[in-house]
Design a protein around this motif. Structure first.
Motif, PDB file in Angstrom:
ATOM      1  N   ILE A  28       0.830  -1.206   0.000  1.00 33.21           N
ATOM      2  CA  ILE A  28       0.000   0.000   0.000  1.00 33.21           C
ATOM      3  C   ILE A  28       0.863   1.253   0.000  1.00 33.21           C
ATOM      4  O   ILE A  28       0.558   2.225  -0.668  1.00 33.21           O
ATOM      5  CB  ILE A  28      -0.970  -0.022   1.201  1.00 33.21           C
ATOM      6  CG1 ILE A  28      -1.971  -1.163   1.025  1.00 33.21           C
ATOM      7  CG2 ILE A  28      -1.680   1.312   1.364  1.00 33.21           C
ATOM      8  CD1 ILE A  28      -2.859  -1.403   2.228  1.00 33.21           C
ATOM      9  N   ASP A  29       1.950   1.240   0.750  1.00 28.51           N
ATOM     10  CA  ASP A  29       2.800   2.421   0.867  1.00 28.51           C
ATOM     11  C   ASP A  29       4.239   1.957   1.080  1.00 28.51           C
ATOM     12  O   ASP A  29       4.500   1.122   1.946  1.00 28.51           O
ATOM     13  CB  ASP A  29       2.334   3.264   2.052  1.00 28.51           C
ATOM     14  CG  ASP A  29       3.131   4.543   2.226  1.00 28.51           C
ATOM     15  OD1 ASP A  29       3.987   4.843   1.379  1.00 28.51           O
ATOM     16  OD2 ASP A  29       2.891   5.241   3.221  1.00 28.51           O
ATOM     17  N   THR A  30       5.175   2.481   0.297  1.00 33.94           N
ATOM     18  CA  THR A  30       6.578   2.096   0.451  1.00 33.94           C
ATOM     19  C   THR A  30       7.465   3.279   0.849  1.00 33.94           C
ATOM     20  O   THR A  30       8.638   3.320   0.501  1.00 33.94           O
ATOM     21  CB  THR A  30       7.116   1.454  -0.850  1.00 33.94           C
ATOM     22  OG1 THR A  30       6.928   2.385  -1.922  1.00 33.94           O
ATOM     23  CG2 THR A  30       6.445   0.145  -1.156  1.00 33.94           C
ATOM     24  N   ASN A  31       6.916   4.219   1.587  1.00 33.74           N
ATOM     25  CA  ASN A  31       7.716   5.367   2.037  1.00 33.74           C
ATOM     26  C   ASN A  31       8.734   4.993   3.106  1.00 33.74           C
ATOM     27  O   ASN A  31       9.759   5.640   3.242  1.00 33.74           O
ATOM     28  CB  ASN A  31       6.813   6.488   2.558  1.00 33.74           C
ATOM     29  CG  ASN A  31       6.107   7.195   1.427  1.00 33.74           C
ATOM     30  OD1 ASN A  31       6.664   7.363   0.348  1.00 33.74           O
ATOM     31  ND2 ASN A  31       4.870   7.597   1.661  1.00 33.74           N
TER      32      ASN A  31
END
Length: 168
Positions: A28-31
């Motif tokens: 979903i998010d790879t920050n």
């Protein structure tokens, strides 16, 4: 007296931080690679095994390998544990989720250089007992250092989660 032998059913989930957005099991998010969330369709993963009234007890095992990177991983900063939020175990929950096992940096010489990877595996163990969710439910994978904080300097990785459920 008869003995009933139970044959476990094993379901394997492959997660990669490099899976393209919009793909099945894309992150979903790879920050921050130290905490990545995936939205999992648990019912599809198990092919309809069990019903929504059953308690889905499982033993979960893992194997992780990160991409090679410059020599910035250290034993002091990058030895720790892999934990998962989103699966439960009333006897082993912690604020950081269910701890599955140890991860640590390892040297991986590439082209004569000194590069490091993060590795860890519990595939050769009995695993950790957990209760699995139903339907669509997210899980977050956490890479935690020795103090329980999110690890620094982490990068893309591939993760195999193996869920073993008793069958009849």
């Amino acid at each position: 007296m008869s003995l009933v032998q139970h044959n476990p059913k094993v379901y394997t989930l492959y997660l990669s931080t490099q899976t393209a957005a919009g793909s099945t099991y894309a992150p979903i998010d790879t920050n921050n690679f130290s905490i990545i969330t995936w939205n999992i369709n648990w019912d599809n993963l198990y092919g309809g095994y069990g019903s929504n009234v059953e308690e889905r007890l499982s033993r979960v095992k893992f194997q992780i390998r990160s991409l090679s990177q410059s020599a910035i991983l250290t034993d002091a900063a990058n030895t720790g544990v892999l934990a998962i939020q989103g699966v439960g175990n009333k006897f082993a929950n912690s604020p950081n989720g269910l701890v599955l096992g140890m991860i640590n940096p390892s040297n991986e010489p590439v082209g004569g250089g000194t590069n490091h990877i993060l590795i860890g595996s519990s595939l050769e163990t009995a695993g950790v007992q957990c209760n699995l969710p139903f339907g669509y439910a997210p899980i977050s994978v956490l890479l935690l250092n020795r103090t329980g904080a999110l690890m620094a300097n982490t990068t893309n990785y591939q993760l195999i989660l193996s869920f073993e459920m008793n069958g009849g």
